[in-house]
Design a protein around this motif. Structure first.
Motif, PDB file in Angstrom:
ATOM      1  N   SER A 268       4.166   9.747  -2.860  1.00  0.00           N
ATOM      2  CA  SER A 268       4.751   8.728  -3.743  1.00  0.00           C
ATOM      3  C   SER A 268       4.979   7.402  -3.038  1.00  0.00           C
ATOM      4  N   LEU A 269       4.765   7.357  -1.732  1.00  0.00           N
ATOM      5  CA  LEU A 269       4.967   6.131  -0.957  1.00  0.00           C
ATOM      6  C   LEU A 269       3.716   5.902  -0.112  1.00  0.00           C
ATOM      7  N   THR A 270       2.732   5.305  -0.726  1.00  0.00           N
ATOM      8  CA  THR A 270       1.463   5.068  -0.040  1.00  0.00           C
ATOM      9  C   THR A 270       1.509   3.753   0.737  1.00  0.00           C
ATOM     10  N   LYS A 271       0.712   3.675   1.783  1.00  0.00           N
ATOM     11  CA  LYS A 271       0.695   2.486   2.635  1.00  0.00           C
ATOM     12  C   LYS A 271       0.210   1.238   1.900  1.00  0.00           C
ATOM     13  N   PRO A 272      -0.867   1.285   1.098  1.00  0.00           N
ATOM     14  CA  PRO A 272      -1.308   0.067   0.392  1.00  0.00           C
ATOM     15  C   PRO A 272      -0.246  -0.470  -0.577  1.00  0.00           C
ATOM     16  N   ALA A 273       0.390   0.419  -1.328  1.00  0.00           N
ATOM     17  CA  ALA A 273       1.395  -0.025  -2.292  1.00  0.00           C
ATOM     18  C   ALA A 273       2.634  -0.567  -1.584  1.00  0.00           C
ATOM     19  N   TYR A 274       3.037   0.111  -0.510  1.00  0.00           N
ATOM     20  CA  TYR A 274       4.229  -0.314   0.225  1.00  0.00           C
ATOM     21  C   TYR A 274       4.015  -1.670   0.892  1.00  0.00           C
ATOM     22  N   SER A 275       2.802  -1.930   1.372  1.00  0.00           N
ATOM     23  CA  SER A 275       2.517  -3.191   2.061  1.00  0.00           C
ATOM     24  C   SER A 275       2.597  -4.389   1.123  1.00  0.00           C
ATOM     25  N   LYS A 276       2.340  -4.186  -0.156  1.00  0.00           N
ATOM     26  CA  LYS A 276       2.329  -5.290  -1.119  1.00  0.00           C
ATOM     27  C   LYS A 276       3.714  -5.628  -1.663  1.00  0.00           C
ATOM     28  N   VAL A 277       4.677  -4.743  -1.444  1.00  0.00           N
ATOM     29  CA  VAL A 277       6.005  -4.921  -2.025  1.00  0.00           C
ATOM     30  C   VAL A 277       6.780  -5.963  -1.230  1.00  0.00           C
ATOM     31  N   GLY A 278       7.538  -6.817  -1.944  1.00  0.00           N
ATOM     32  CA  GLY A 278       8.358  -7.819  -1.275  1.00  0.00           C
ATOM     33  C   GLY A 278       9.674  -7.254  -0.769  1.00  0.00           C
ATOM     34  N   HIS A 279      10.395  -6.539  -1.633  1.00  0.00           N
ATOM     35  CA  HIS A 279      11.691  -5.955  -1.260  1.00  0.00           C
ATOM     36  C   HIS A 279      11.481  -4.466  -1.011  1.00  0.00           C
ATOM     37  N   LYS A 280      11.224  -4.107   0.230  1.00  0.00           N
ATOM     38  CA  LYS A 280      10.835  -2.738   0.569  1.00  0.00           C
ATOM     39  C   LYS A 280      11.966  -1.718   0.409  1.00  0.00           C
ATOM     40  N   PRO A 281      13.224  -2.020   0.770  1.00  0.00           N
ATOM     41  CA  PRO A 281      14.283  -1.030   0.526  1.00  0.00           C
ATOM     42  C   PRO A 281      14.439  -0.678  -0.950  1.00  0.00           C
ATOM     43  N   ASN A 282      14.311  -1.664  -1.838  1.00  0.00           N
ATOM     44  CA  ASN A 282      14.398  -1.382  -3.265  1.00  0.00           C
ATOM     45  C   ASN A 282      13.263  -0.470  -3.720  1.00  0.00           C
ATOM     46  N   TYR A 283      12.090  -0.686  -3.178  1.00  0.00           N
ATOM     47  CA  TYR A 283      10.936   0.126  -3.560  1.00  0.00           C
ATOM     48  C   TYR A 283      11.135   1.585  -3.141  1.00  0.00           C
ATOM     49  N   ILE A 284      11.642   1.789  -1.928  1.00  0.00           N
ATOM     50  CA  ILE A 284      11.901   3.157  -1.473  1.00  0.00           C
ATOM     51  C   ILE A 284      12.986   3.803  -2.317  1.00  0.00           C
ATOM     52  N   ALA A 285      14.037   3.046  -2.654  1.00  0.00           N
ATOM     53  CA  ALA A 285      15.100   3.590  -3.499  1.00  0.00           C
ATOM     54  C   ALA A 285      14.567   3.960  -4.877  1.00  0.00           C
ATOM     55  N   ARG A 286      13.645   3.175  -5.399  1.00  0.00           N
ATOM     56  CA  ARG A 286      13.049   3.477  -6.703  1.00  0.00           C
ATOM     57  C   ARG A 286      12.231   4.771  -6.646  1.00  0.00           C
ATOM     58  N   GLN A 287      11.405   4.918  -5.609  1.00  0.00           N
ATOM     59  CA  GLN A 287      10.600   6.127  -5.469  1.00  0.00           C
ATOM     60  C   GLN A 287      11.480   7.353  -5.230  1.00  0.00           C
ATOM     61  N   LEU A 288      12.552   7.171  -4.460  1.00  0.00           N
ATOM     62  CA  LEU A 288      13.463   8.283  -4.197  1.00  0.00           C
ATOM     63  C   LEU A 288      14.174   8.718  -5.476  1.00  0.00           C
ATOM     64  N   THR A 289      14.577   7.759  -6.294  1.00  0.00           N
ATOM     65  CA  THR A 289      15.217   8.087  -7.568  1.00  0.00           C
ATOM     66  C   THR A 289      14.268   8.859  -8.476  1.00  0.00           C
ATOM     67  N   ALA A 290      13.008   8.437  -8.504  1.00  0.00           N
ATOM     68  CA  ALA A 290      12.017   9.138  -9.332  1.00  0.00           C
ATOM     69  C   ALA A 290      11.812  10.565  -8.844  1.00  0.00           C
ATOM     70  N   GLU A 291      11.765  10.779  -7.541  1.00  0.00           N
ATOM     71  CA  GLU A 291      11.582  12.124  -7.006  1.00  0.00           C
ATOM     72  C   GLU A 291      12.811  12.992  -7.269  1.00  0.00           C
ATOM     73  N   CYS A 292      13.997  12.393  -7.198  1.00  0.00           N
ATOM     74  CA  CYS A 292      15.210  13.159  -7.493  1.00  0.00           C
ATOM     75  C   CYS A 292      15.246  13.569  -8.969  1.00  0.00           C
ATOM     76  N   LEU A 293      14.829  12.685  -9.860  1.00  0.00           N
ATOM     77  CA  LEU A 293      14.750  13.037 -11.287  1.00  0.00           C
ATOM     78  C   LEU A 293      13.754  14.169 -11.513  1.00  0.00           C
ATOM     79  N   SER A 294      12.627  14.087 -10.818  1.00  0.00           N
ATOM     80  CA  SER A 294      11.629  15.140 -10.942  1.00  0.00           C
ATOM     81  C   SER A 294      12.173  16.474 -10.441  1.00  0.00           C
ATOM     82  N   ALA A 295      12.916  16.440  -9.334  1.00  0.00           N
ATOM     83  CA  ALA A 295      13.500  17.672  -8.794  1.00  0.00           C
ATOM     84  C   ALA A 295      14.541  18.251  -9.741  1.00  0.00           C
TER      85      ALA A 295
END
Length: 248
Positions: free
Chosen positions: A105-132
């Protein structure tokens, strides 16, 4: 060593004036270093909260996700561990990817393009927690238990950004430097009239003390850098990673 008849004012009056000026400058420096230390200490409390919050989130996910779900637990471990590394580099205005653990859920190409990286990780983590939670529902309030820790990640990031982006006003800092310079330049005159050549080591010591206080204040007012007196965010990020790996 200077005869009194050549002086524009009495020697005691000159030295007393300089002593009063030194007392006022000392008060200003105390306020300056206290303000800088408050910023440093607030940053330390925020990163301490990040350590505890990461552990608590990992403990809750450990109880929610079965041990058989190795891939999901690995995904959650990497996302939680990535957040402090992304946050510290974000506060240093760096875009390095050296310590990031990339996942499905956190690929290198997508992560490199993001401006606010902590927000992006928090978003992906929230999605994985919802899935769990959807996959391993035990009670209707499972996500509410996790959401408190997920929200705190963004709160901690925002508070650190507030410290980073609200520096001490430049005019106040440069004013203190000018006042210290004028005080030290005039000190040999005031003390030389009373104690003679002993004024040389005294002036050197006073200059070292005042200048050191100002330099220390400048260094710790931005606690997220890489100076020797800044917060050990590198070590704290590694500690969070090790703790979360042990839990999950």
């Amino acid at each position: 060593f200077v005869e009194k008849k050549y002086l524009p004012m009495d020697v005691p009056a000159l030295t007393i004036f300089h002593q009063i000026s030194g007392f006022i400058i000392s008060l200003v420096l105390v306020f300056r270093i206290n303000t800088a230390y408050d910023r440093w200490w607030e940053g330390r409390k925020l990163w301490g909260s990040l350590v505890n919050n990461s552990r608590n989130l990992a403990i809750k996910l450990h109880a929610l996700v079965p041990r058989e779900e190795v891939a999901l637990r690995e995904e959650l471990y990497k996302l939680i561990s990535n957040f402090p590394f992304a946050l510290k580099e974000h506060l240093r205005n760096n875009d390095t990817l050296e310590d990031i653990l990339f996942t499905k859920s956190l690929t290198k190409p997508a992560y490199s393009k993001v401006g606010h990286k902590p927000n992006y990780i928090a978003r992906q983590l929230t999605a994985e927690c919802l899935s769990a939670v959807d996959k391993h529902t035990r009670t209707p309030n499972d996500y509410l238990v996790l959401s408190e820790n997920l929200n705190q990640l963004s709160d901690i990031c925002g508070a650190c950004e507030r410290i980073k982006r609200t520096p001490i006003p430049y005019s106040y800092s440069i004013f203190i430097k000018k006042v210290i310079f004028l005080y030290i330049i005039t000190m040999p005159v005031a003390f030389g009239l009373t104690i003679g050549y002993w004024a040389v080591p005294i002036v050197m010591f006073m200059f070292y003390a005042f200048a050191s206080l100002e330099l220390i204040s400048e260094e710790i007012e931005d606690p997220f850098g890489t100076d020797s007196n800044d917060l050990p965010t590198d070590e704290m990020s590694v500690r969070i990673k090790e703790n979360v790996r042990e839990i999950l």
